[in-house]
Design a protein around this motif. Structure first.
Motif, PDB file in Angstrom:
ATOM      1  N   LEU A   1     -38.964 -11.943 -42.838  1.00 37.07           N
ATOM      2  CA  LEU A   1     -40.065 -11.566 -43.772  1.00 37.07           C
ATOM      3  C   LEU A   1     -40.410  -9.921 -43.697  1.00 37.07           C
ATOM      4  CD1 LEU A   1     -43.236 -13.698 -45.065  1.00 37.07           C
ATOM      5  CD2 LEU A   1     -43.510 -11.080 -44.122  1.00 37.07           C
ATOM      6  N   GLY A   2     -40.669  -9.662 -42.264  1.00 40.84           N
ATOM      7  CA  GLY A   2     -41.015  -8.304 -42.016  1.00 40.84           C
ATOM      8  C   GLY A   2     -39.827  -7.616 -42.510  1.00 40.84           C
ATOM      9  N   ALA A   3     -38.540  -7.928 -42.087  1.00 42.97           N
ATOM     10  CA  ALA A   3     -37.546  -7.001 -42.467  1.00 42.97           C
ATOM     11  C   ALA A   3     -37.465  -6.745 -44.089  1.00 42.97           C
ATOM     12  CB  ALA A   3     -36.320  -7.396 -42.070  1.00 42.97           C
ATOM     13  N   HIS A   4     -37.592  -7.830 -44.740  1.00 45.37           N
ATOM     14  CA  HIS A   4     -37.386  -7.538 -46.251  1.00 45.37           C
ATOM     15  C   HIS A   4     -38.501  -7.022 -46.968  1.00 45.37           C
ATOM     16  CE1 HIS A   4     -34.979  -8.143 -49.775  1.00 45.37           C
ATOM     17  NE2 HIS A   4     -35.776  -8.565 -50.482  1.00 45.37           N
ATOM     18  N   ALA A   5     -39.824  -7.193 -46.055  1.00 47.75           N
ATOM     19  CA  ALA A   5     -40.883  -6.380 -46.605  1.00 47.75           C
ATOM     20  C   ALA A   5     -40.761  -5.081 -46.675  1.00 47.75           C
ATOM     21  CB  ALA A   5     -42.292  -6.837 -45.940  1.00 47.75           C
ATOM     22  N   ARG A   6     -40.380  -4.599 -45.342  1.00 47.29           N
ATOM     23  CA  ARG A   6     -39.960  -3.333 -45.185  1.00 47.29           C
ATOM     24  C   ARG A   6     -39.029  -2.606 -46.131  1.00 47.29           C
ATOM     25  NH1 ARG A   6     -37.436  -2.222 -40.993  1.00 47.29           N
ATOM     26  NH2 ARG A   6     -37.066  -4.230 -40.084  1.00 47.29           N
ATOM     27  N   GLU A   7     -37.997  -3.430 -46.361  1.00 51.57           N
ATOM     28  CA  GLU A   7     -36.807  -2.800 -47.148  1.00 51.57           C
ATOM     29  C   GLU A   7     -37.449  -2.696 -48.669  1.00 51.57           C
ATOM     30  OE1 GLU A   7     -32.902  -4.563 -49.235  1.00 51.57           O
ATOM     31  OE2 GLU A   7     -33.448  -5.367 -47.095  1.00 51.57           O
ATOM     32  N   ARG A   8     -38.569  -3.414 -48.973  1.00 50.12           N
ATOM     33  CA  ARG A   8     -38.860  -3.368 -50.424  1.00 50.12           C
ATOM     34  C   ARG A   8     -40.376  -2.685 -50.447  1.00 50.12           C
ATOM     35  NH1 ARG A   8     -35.019  -3.344 -53.137  1.00 50.12           N
ATOM     36  NH2 ARG A   8     -34.047  -5.132 -53.699  1.00 50.12           N
ATOM     37  N   LYS A   9     -40.577  -1.839 -49.343  1.00 47.78           N
ATOM     38  CA  LYS A   9     -41.567  -1.309 -48.978  1.00 47.78           C
ATOM     39  C   LYS A   9     -43.144  -1.786 -49.505  1.00 47.78           C
ATOM     40  CE  LYS A   9     -39.349   3.080 -49.803  1.00 47.78           C
ATOM     41  NZ  LYS A   9     -37.821   2.634 -49.424  1.00 47.78           N
ATOM     42  N   LEU A  10     -43.463  -3.007 -48.922  1.00 44.89           N
ATOM     43  CA  LEU A  10     -44.362  -3.518 -49.222  1.00 44.89           C
ATOM     44  C   LEU A  10     -45.430  -3.744 -47.953  1.00 44.89           C
ATOM     45  CD1 LEU A  10     -43.127  -6.987 -50.746  1.00 44.89           C
ATOM     46  CD2 LEU A  10     -43.438  -4.806 -51.897  1.00 44.89           C
ATOM     47  N   THR A  11     -46.651  -3.537 -48.111  1.00 43.77           N
ATOM     48  CA  THR A  11     -47.521  -3.669 -46.851  1.00 43.77           C
ATOM     49  C   THR A  11     -47.984  -5.111 -46.920  1.00 43.77           C
ATOM     50  OG1 THR A  11     -48.392  -1.356 -47.144  1.00 43.77           O
ATOM     51  CG2 THR A  11     -50.048  -2.966 -46.423  1.00 43.77           C
ATOM     52  N   THR A  12     -47.926  -5.422 -45.448  1.00 45.70           N
ATOM     53  CA  THR A  12     -48.151  -6.978 -45.166  1.00 45.70           C
ATOM     54  C   THR A  12     -49.326  -7.244 -44.565  1.00 45.70           C
ATOM     55  OG1 THR A  12     -46.648  -6.730 -43.313  1.00 45.70           O
ATOM     56  CG2 THR A  12     -45.598  -7.547 -45.402  1.00 45.70           C
ATOM     57  N   MET A  13     -50.118  -8.137 -44.671  1.00 51.07           N
ATOM     58  CA  MET A  13     -51.456  -8.241 -44.010  1.00 51.07           C
ATOM     59  C   MET A  13     -51.202  -9.764 -43.484  1.00 51.07           C
ATOM     60  SD  MET A  13     -54.119  -6.342 -46.318  1.00 51.07           S
ATOM     61  CE  MET A  13     -54.967  -5.579 -44.898  1.00 51.07           C
TER      62      MET A  13
END
Length: 552
Positions: free
Chosen positions: A310-322
């Motif tokens: 999850l962390g990796a794909h969020a970074r790839e898609r430039k999404l901020t995660t909380m």
């Protein structure tokens, strides 16, 4: 009527309007909020901040969150239980002062703060369709007071219109979209017209249900196109592929199906917003069934793989995660992580990949000879650098072999690691990679679990169980005619916690919901699947209010 020319698919009238990109300031602010942490089950708790098990908020908590690498907090607040009557709907000044204090503390710790309206969404805002004027008046009054209180707060305070918007007694999604757009427009107007720093404060708007289905994204895109405000971001929530996130229908692993579900959702959000210059905040993420009080619903290694990816794909898609943390991750009494290994994986995922493997458990049967065991490594772009047991580095060729991605622990090494072969974990290895966190591998001794006869009633059935070093993965339930038994009669495998539990080392329990769902007089065959690969069958029959179970 006149015929219109056939337009290319990308230009059809049915396509949602394309919203303008957000301002660079909005995009940079959302990027600066990565990673974020939710102060869940506190100011959103009902009726008060300690009602759902968390202690009062302290400045030390905010310092801990900041020290752990978080750049922002999401502050969910339920306002409705602290309001007076119509027409003013005055927010209790003591409550407002509490919220203000936490906001100020967080801002002073150099954190961004995302402040919202939380459980109000299902407590009263959801009645907008049937009680339109009263609900809208209360919504306006609430946001007018919040906007006035924080009009001069620093720009690092961000406002979110409503959490997980939903509406009851509507005709369907078209009406739902219209109602949400109406609320968001009211929110936007109130905040912008309240003056001060609110005139250009970053505002966050959710999709319907904070869901990432394409229709929800398209509806929000239309809202943004209508507002044409450069200081607006969007938000969704993500708790994983539902069957995996609650352990139902046999989805016990973070497999290709779960992975593709995550990819599809994050890619849709990226294509709808991020790729168009509109920042996205995954305002809540976790796993639905993850809870430190209920270990075992989702196996530890499968959780690690989920959060790593999850962390990796969020970074790839430039999404901020909380991260949604209702107290299950950070113990707010001790300010310690309840599962340091899990948090280490989450934190590492913010910046890099980590290697994993097909499992984090190697099972050795106590009743049989020890043989070599093979795992499949998932390097995730890293390089495998060896195995360690405590301070000792294992020797390739003697203790293990590596052929491509196949890591084999030798019988000799496993015999040494198993020691006296007591049931349970005998040793823990670390597979180390060129970056990220090590992958822990537990060497466990086990024998097939033994289940004993039991009797109970509609309050449930407790099955005495000798686990003998093994761990329960899931449970299938079938009537003798082959049909599914249990509340989830559409599934072969029932849902952990809804139909069965295994939280102690001496019993498996069938829930009241499971027992009550059974047909009177019909025998049910339960097949318990364990992480070793062993299965045990057990038979249950309900007669009136009595239920009996036997392994025969």
């Amino acid at each position: 009527m006149a015929l219109l020319p056939l337009l290319p698919a990308t230009a059809r009238a049915a396509d949602p309007p394309v919203p303008p990109p957000s301002a660079p300031a909005a995009r940079s602010a959302v990027a600066a909020m990565q990673p974020g942490w939710n102060m869940g089950n506190t100011y959103d708790a009902i009726p008060d901040e300690t009602s759902w098990g968390n202690p009062p908020v302290t400045r030390e908590l905010l310092r801990k969150v900041r020290a752990q690498g978080f750049k922002s907090i999401r502050l969910p607040v339920t306002w409705g239980t602290h309001q007076g009557a119509a027409p003013d709907y005055r927010i209790d000044p003591v409550w407002m002062a509490k919220v203000r204090q936490v906001v100020d503390w967080a801002l002073e710790e150099n954190l961004y703060v995302l402040l919202n309206m939380h459980h109000d969404s299902w407590m009263w805002v959801n009645n907008l369709s049937t009680d339109h004027d009263a609900v809208l008046a209360r919504y306006k009054a609430t946001w007018t007071q919040i906007a006035a209180e924080f009009r001069n707060a620093p720009a690092r305070l961000v406002l979110e219109s409503i959490n997980e918007p939903q509406f009851s007694n509507t005709s369907g999604d078209d009406e739902n979209y219209r109602l949400l757009a109406e609320l968001d427009k009211v929110f936007h107007t109130i905040v912008r017209e309240s003056g001060g720093r609110n005139t250009d404060r970053l505002l966050v708007l959710p999709t319907l249900y904070t869901n990432s289905e394409q229709g929800r994204l398209d509806a929000l895109a239309a809202e943004l196109a209508d507002l044409r405000d450069p200081m607006v971001a969007t938000t969704i929530h993500f708790y994983g592929w539902w069957p995996f996130s609650v352990n139902i229908n046999g989805y016990t692993r973070f497999d290709a199906t779960s992975e593709q579900d995550l990819i599809a959702q994050f890619d849709r959000v990226h294509n709808a917003f991020t790729a168009r210059g509109i920042p996205v905040i995954v305002g809540e993420y976790a796993l639905l069934a993850y809870d430190h009080n209920r270990p075992g619903i989702i196996e530890a290694g499968e959780q690690l793989k989920y959060f790593e990816f999850l962390g990796a794909h969020a970074r790839e898609r430039k999404l901020t995660t909380m991260l949604w943390d209702a107290g299950q991750f950070l113990n707010r009494n001790t300010l310690q992580w309840r599962d340091p290994d899990l948090f280490a994986q989450i934190r590492s995922s913010w910046t890099t990949r980590s290697g994993t493997a097909s499992t984090d458990q190697v099972f050795l049967s106590k009743s049989g000879p020890i043989t070599g065991q093979t795992l499949t490594l998932n390097p995730n772009g890293t390089d495998f650098q060896g195995l360690r047991h405590g301070s000792r580095t294992l020797v390739q060729g003697r203790d293990y072999t590596l052929s491509g991605d196949q890591l084999t622990l030798t019988a000799a090494a496993l015999t040494e690691l198993a020691g006296d072969r007591a049931y349970g974990v005998n040793a823990t290895l670390e597979a180390r990679f060129s970056r990220g966190v090590p992958w822990r591998i537990n060497v466990r001794t086990f024998d097939t679990p033994v289940l004993s006869s039991a009797s109970g009633d509609t309050t449930g059935l407790t099955i005495p169980t000798r686990f003998r070093g093994d761990m329960l993965a899931t449970m299938a339930a079938k009537y003798d005619d082959g049909s599914n038994a249990g509340p989830a009669d559409w599934a072969d495998f029932q849902q952990w916690d809804a139909s069965f539990t295994a939280y102690t080392d001496d019993a498996i329990k069938l829930t009241p919901e499971f027992v009550k769902s059974l047909k009177d007089g019909s025998r049910v065959t339960l097949t318990f699947h364990f992480w070793s690969g062993d299965t045990v069958t057990y038979h249950v029959t309900k007669s009136g209010d009595t239920v009996t179970g036997t392994s025969r």
